[in-house]
Structures are given as structure tokens and as C-alpha cells.
Design a protein around this motif. Structure first.
Motif, PDB file in Angstrom:
ATOM      1  N   HIS A 241       0.740  -1.125   0.133  1.00 22.01           N
ATOM      2  CA  HIS A 241      -0.272  -0.091   0.127  1.00 22.01           C
ATOM      3  C   HIS A 241       0.884   1.179  -0.221  1.00 22.01           C
ATOM      4  O   HIS A 241       2.010   1.030   1.103  1.00 22.01           O
ATOM      5  N   ALA A 242       0.652   2.292  -0.569  1.00 22.73           N
ATOM      6  CA  ALA A 242       1.468   3.480  -1.053  1.00 22.73           C
ATOM      7  C   ALA A 242       1.273   4.118   0.604  1.00 22.73           C
ATOM      8  O   ALA A 242       0.149   4.352   0.743  1.00 22.73           O
ATOM      9  N   ARG A 243       2.335   4.675   0.736  1.00 20.80           N
ATOM     10  CA  ARG A 243       2.841   5.540   2.185  1.00 20.80           C
ATOM     11  C   ARG A 243       2.987   6.856   2.107  1.00 20.80           C
ATOM     12  O   ARG A 243       3.142   7.624   2.619  1.00 20.80           O
ATOM     13  N   THR A 244       2.955   7.177   0.840  1.00 17.00           N
ATOM     14  CA  THR A 244       3.509   8.684   0.690  1.00 17.00           C
ATOM     15  C   THR A 244       2.361   9.295   1.109  1.00 17.00           C
ATOM     16  O   THR A 244       1.944   9.094   1.384  1.00 17.00           O
ATOM     17  N   LYS A 245       2.696  11.122   1.933  1.00 12.17           N
ATOM     18  CA  LYS A 245       1.794  11.488   2.800  1.00 12.17           C
ATOM     19  C   LYS A 245       1.299  12.745   1.675  1.00 12.17           C
ATOM     20  O   LYS A 245       1.909  13.209   1.192  1.00 12.17           O
ATOM     21  N   LEU A 246       0.321  12.659   1.603  1.00 10.33           N
ATOM     22  CA  LEU A 246      -1.020  13.843   1.041  1.00 10.33           C
ATOM     23  C   LEU A 246      -1.502  15.067   1.213  1.00 10.33           C
ATOM     24  O   LEU A 246      -0.983  14.793   2.522  1.00 10.33           O
ATOM     25  N   SER A 247      -0.856  16.243  -0.174  1.00 11.95           N
ATOM     26  CA  SER A 247      -1.537  17.330   0.546  1.00 11.95           C
ATOM     27  C   SER A 247      -3.172  17.440   0.584  1.00 11.95           C
ATOM     28  O   SER A 247      -3.268  16.100  -0.294  1.00 11.95           O
TER      29      SER A 247
END
Length: 602
Positions: free
Chosen positions: A203-209
Motif C-alpha cells: 500500500h502506498a505510504r506517501t503522505k498527501l496534501s
């Protein structure tokens, strides 16, 4: 670009450039660099005293390959035409590999023709090749052969690496929305001392704005909104025609909330991308978000048009991802029919109220054409069903049209169904009809994940049957002869048979796990003051929606056939003649195959 015919001893030079795939870095083989190098070579020769006239660049579209003969190279063909017309007598390329990567024997006719036309081939990195020098020609052929072998070896190496990575459970290609790749070291099964790095999915872990922390949160919100919209829980957005839970409405909401797309996060070229209904639909259709591994479905041109869930070949159960689902599998299965009903950018379809018997493959004319409903809102008693046959009349068919009063036919069929239901316990001949109706009820009301799996298994079984039929047809036509052919036939037959049998076993498991019970007590319930009419005031039928009524008809009826009336018109005030014109075929279980696979092979 316009060119004049070469005159005198001047060289009319043209540059040729191509690149078979886009490069993320600014490599020395990019088209822009090739064009710059080609033009610089012409200018260098002019400064050295050669009579050079620059004709211009012949630049292929990005992605054009010189490796495959069947791939078109329009700019190269245009350049050849210019050479044949005497408009170009010098071709400048960065590397010979830009010129051709065909097999030597395939490239010789082109090169020989150019040299015989007096065309000089210049490689800015590898030298000059011209007519009259056999060593130059041999040198050029060796360059072409080396370029071709380099391309083939690279293709084989990449293909081998991909096959090994896939075999070890690695994910191939770009990770879809909601996921990312991470490297994992695993031993090479062919050489345990060697370590291979594969890419695994998580699962993607990149934090979004914006309002959502991760891409998974975005997908869950989209699925929740779409599911709610399927149930009619969302309303139109103010000032727009899009409901908040339609694909368009969800995309509008994401854009307004500044939810970043994957392209906005990772790509310079896609930094201005926006949420698009078609892209969102693909995301929600992807089995990966439900935690199921999948294989791509491609059309004849190789374009991916969808995905098929990977299944265990023995149990036919879906193969699950190690990282698990992004949204619950039950929810994923539930929203698939809604996604099927949407077009590009269109929301969930909502039809107006239909006639009771039309548009569900039950009502037919005696000529085997479907009958459709025609409502007359100003005078409902004149509403009717009529034959949909065109102008062409086959031998033995009725002339003119066939119509029947809608209210009269609806009433007749409904009363026949309720007569069957209310007398079922006392009539053993109706047992098979009731059993089939119960089976259909169970299928209609089973959990979404089971309903979706059932559809997948039915498609899998049908595909396996088609594979067997094709196999036997090929054998009858003379294929699979000899010992090797016989072994290939038996292997293919065993694989297709195993797929078919495994699908049937899993379907049987789904049927056994369901214990459908028809809600007869609910259908036959009466309110106080009931006047005895089984479908009159105070009954379930009187309060039921059109959709519920249509569902009841589908449970018990397979076909309604209407014959043409022998009476022209009807006397005022008299009821339309219905019963003598109508035949009802009651529900029967799906027909079994008449031949098993052994019979098919005979």
C-alpha cells in the motif's frame, strides 16, 4: 519541408533521428541531441570546404523502433523517397543504430540501393560510408549486424529478467494508484547462492496534501461515495448535473478539495493532470484494491482493456495479495455492477419506471421477436405491448403487428404466478418450479462477493469450454498429429479440462453454501379488511415497487409467448381477450450439457 533535385557536385544533406522509447533522463540519444549532432556534422563539413546544402531533419515520432520490420517509420520512408528522387544524397545519423536495426540480410537491399544512388551515409560517431568502397560497405554491414544483435540480446535479457521476477512473485510494471513498489532480496531458485532483487507491491505510504493522508484513503472515499450513490443516497451537486457520488461528481469533489493525482505527485509531464472519471473507473475496477492478484486482458492491438482475477488452478479461489486489500472485497464486488452501468464520465444510470413484463428477456411474440411496452400516459387503459419485428416477414410468420393490452396481460400473468405460489404445497408437480425459483432467489440475494465470484467462475468455465471446443476442432482438422502432437494435445486438453472442472466444483460449493428460502409468507400476507383479491388492496403486490414485482416474475417465469388475435378490434366496454392468446413457460433449471468432454473429443 520542400527539397530541390540535387545538381552539380553539392551534397544535399538530411539528418535522420528516432528514439524507440521515452527516456526519463536527458540521454545522449534523445531526438533533440541527435538533431543537434546531425546539423553540427553538416556545418563542420561545410567549414572544412565541402559543398554542403542542408535539406533538413527527418524526425520519427517518439517510440518508433527500427528493430521490427512490421513497424512503420514514415519519416524514414519519406527520406528514402527523397533519395530516390535525387533530392538528398547524404544522410547523417548520430549512430548507425538510428538508421536500421534489421537483420543484415534484410538491411542490405536498402543500404545497397542508397549507395548505388550515390547517397553517402554519415555516422557522426562511426564514420562515413559511400559507394565504390567494398570495405566501407562491409564495415557498414558489420555495424548494422552488431546493432541488431545488441537489440536482440537486450530484448532477451530484459525478457528473461522479467520472467524470473514474475516467477518469484515480483510485480511487473508501474504500481497502480494506491500502491507502491519496494525491493526485496530473494534467492535465485536456479542458483541458491545468487541473490535476486525483485519489486513487491504494498500500500502506498506517501503522505498527501489535502484532506486525505494516503492514496488508499482517497480510494476508500471514492468507493464509499459510489456505493452510497448506487443506493440513491447522494444528491445532485448544486448548480451542476452531477450527483456527488457519480464518477463525475467524485472527480469534481476531489478537484475542489485539491486532492492530488498520482501524476501531480510524481511527474513533470503530468504535473497538470486532473481527476478524470474514466481513470477513476479504472482504479475502482482494478482487483488489486480488493486484495486480489490479477492478469491483464488485452485486445488485438495489445492494449490493456481490463483485468482477470488470478485463481488457484485447483480450488479456483482468488489468489490474494500479501499486502491485503485497500477496500473490503465485499464492497469491491458490490460496486462492480454499478461501474458496469456507467459510461465515460456518466453517473450511475437511473431509468424511469418500466413496464412490468418488458425488457427482461421474458416477453416474446409468436414469431420469436421480443415484445416491448408502449405506455399511453393520457389513457393508461390503452397501453400495450407490441411485437418488435421489423419489416421483413419470414415464411409462416404473422402479417401486420401483434399487440396485447398491457394492463390485461400484466394482470393475467401476475394472477397465474400467485395461483402457483398459493397452491404449491398441495401440488407436487410444482416442486421443480419452486426449487428453481428458490435457487434464483438465492443467487439474486447472495452476498456481493459471492455474486461477483459466481460471475467470474461462469466466465472462466465458458472460456475453458471454448478452449476445449477449439482444441477438438483443430484435431478434427488434422492438427496434433504424430507423437509430439499427441502429447501437446493431451497436455492442452488436461489443462482446459482442469479449469472447467475446478470452476464447476467451486460453483457447486457456492450453491451448497447458500440456503435460499422463498419469502412466500411475505408475498401472501394480507392486511385487515382484505377483500380476497390476491393482488388487490392490502396485499404485498399492491404495495410492492415495479422492480420488486419484476423480480418476482423473473423468479417463476422463463417465457411468455403472445399469439396474434383472431379478433379485429374489441367491443366497447368489454375486456381484451388475454388468456387464450398467452402461453407461460415456468421456471426450469439451466440445461445440462448434452455431451461431456469425452464426447466432444470423439
Amino acid at each position: 519541408m520542400t527539397t530541390e533535385r540535387v545538381t552539380g557536385m553539392a551534397y544535399h544533406a538530411a539528418g535522420y533521428d528516432r528514439q524507440s522509447e521515452a527516456r526519463k533522463n536527458q540521454s545522449a540519444t534523445s531526438p533533440a541531441v541527435q538533431r543537434r549532432n546531425n546539423r553540427a556534422e553538416a556545418e563542420r563539413r561545410a567549414r572544412a570546404g565541402e559543398d554542403i546544402v542542408w535539406v533538413g531533419h527527418f524526425s520519427e515520432a517518439l517510440g518508433t523502433s527500427a528493430f521490427r520490420v512490421e513497424k512503420e517509420r514514415p519519416e524514414f520512408e519519406r527520406l528514402l523517397t527523397a533519395c530516390r528522387r535525387g533530392q538528398v544524397n547524404m544522410i547523417i545519423v548520430d549512430y548507425v543504430s538510428r538508421f536500421s536495426r534489421l537483420e543484415v540480410m534484410d538491411a542490405i537491399p536498402i543500404v545497397s540501393e542508397l549507395l548505388n544512388l550515390g547517397v553517402v551515409i554519415v555516422s557522426t560517431s562511426e564514420g562515413t560510408f559511400r559507394k565504390g568502397n567494398l570495405m566501407d560497405l562491409i564495415h557498414l554491414m558489420m555495424r548494422l549486424d552488431a546493432a541488431h544483435n545488441e537489440s536482440k540480446n537486450k530484448s532477451r535479457a530484459v525478457s528473461g529478467a522479467h520472467s524470473m521476477a514474475k516467477r518469484l512473485g515480483g510485480f511487473m510494471g508501474k504500481p497502480p494508484y494506491g500502491f507502491e513498489l519496494y525491493p526485496l532480496e530473494v534467492p535465485n531458485p536456479d542458483n541458491p547462492k545468487e541473490i535476486i532483487v525483485i519489486q513487491k507491491l504494498r500500500h502506498a505510504r506517501t503522505k498527501l496534501s489535502g484532506p486525505f493522508k494516503t492514496e488508499g484513503d482517497v480510494l476508500r472515499q471514492a468507493a464509499n461515495l459510489f456505493e452510497a450513490d448506487m443506493g440513491g443516497a447522494t444528491q445532485n451537486r448544486r448548480g451542476e448535473g452531477n450527483r456527488a457520488g457519480s464518477l463525475n461528481g467524485i472527480c469534481v469533489g476531489f478537484r475542489e478539495s485539491k486532492v492530488p493525482t498520482r501524476g501531480q505527485i510524481v511527474g513533470k509531464k503530468t504535473a497538470d493532470s486532473e481527476w478524470d472519471p474514466a481513470a477513476l473507473k479504472r482504479m475502482l475496477r482494478d482487483p488489486l484494491i480488493a486484495g486480489f492478484d490479477r492478469d491483464p486482458i488485452k485486445n488485438d492491438s495489445g492494449k490493456v482493456t481490463g483485468y482477470r482475477i488470478k485463481r488457484d488452478p485447483v480450488t479456483m479461489r482468488p489468489i490474494e495479495l500479501e499486502c491485503g486489500p485497500v477496500i473490503p472485497p465485499a464492497q469491491w464486488w458490490k460496486i462492480q455492477p454499478g461501474l458496469d452501468a456507467t459510461g465515460r464520465g456518466k453517473g450511475q444510470t437511473r431509468s424511469t419506471e418500466q413496464a412490468l413484463l418488458s425488457a427482461m428477456d421474458r416477453l416474446w411474440c409468436e414469431c420469436d421477436n421480443v415484445m416491448v411496452g408502449h405506455r399511453k400516459l393520457a389513457n393508461p387503459s390503452k397501453s400495450s405491448y407490441h411485437c418488435k419485428r421489423g419489416n421483413k416477414i419470414k415464411p409462416g410468420q404473422h402479417e401486420g403487428t401483434v399487440t396485447i393490452n398491457m394492463i390485461g396481460l400484466d394482470d393475467y400473468v401476475t394472477r397465474r404466478v400467485f395461483a402457483l405460489i398459493t397452491t404449491a404445497e398441495d401440488d407436487p408437480e410444482t416442486a421443480d418450479i419452486m426449487a428453481e425459483a428458490a435457487r434464483r432467489w438465492g443467487v439474486l440475494h447472495e452476498a456481493p462477493e459471492k455474486a461477483g465470484e459466481r460471475s467470474e467462475l461462469l466466465a472462466e468455465r465458458a472460456d475453458a469450454v471454448r478452449a476445449l471446443e477449439d482444441l477438438y476442432e483443430d484435431r478434427k482438422a488434422g492438427g496434433y498429429s504424430g507423437k509430439i502432437g499427441r502429447r501437446a494435445f493431451l497436455k492442452a486438453e488436461a489443462e482446459a479440462s482442469m479449469r472447467m472442472e475446478a470452476a464447476e466444483e467451486r460453483l457447486a460449493e457456492l450453491d451448497e453454501s447458500a440456503t435460499p428460502v422463498l419469502p412466500i409468507a411475505e408475498w401472501t400476507a394480507r392486511e385487515d379488511g382484505w377483500d380476497g383479491d390476491p393482488i388487490g388492496e392490502g396485499t404485498w403486490w399492491a404495495k410492492a415497487s415495479t422492480d420488486d414485482r419484476r423480480e418476482l416474475i423473473r423468479l417463476f417465469v422463463d417465457r411468455i409467448t403472445v399469439r396474434k388475435s383472431n379478433v379485429i378490434g374489441s367491443a366497447p366496454g368489454k375486456k381484451a381477450i388475454i388468456g387464450p392468446r398467452v402461453d407461460i413457460a415456468w421456471a426450469e433449471p439451466p440445461a445440462e450439457e448434452d455431451e461431456d468432454t469425452q464426447d466432444m473429443a470423439a
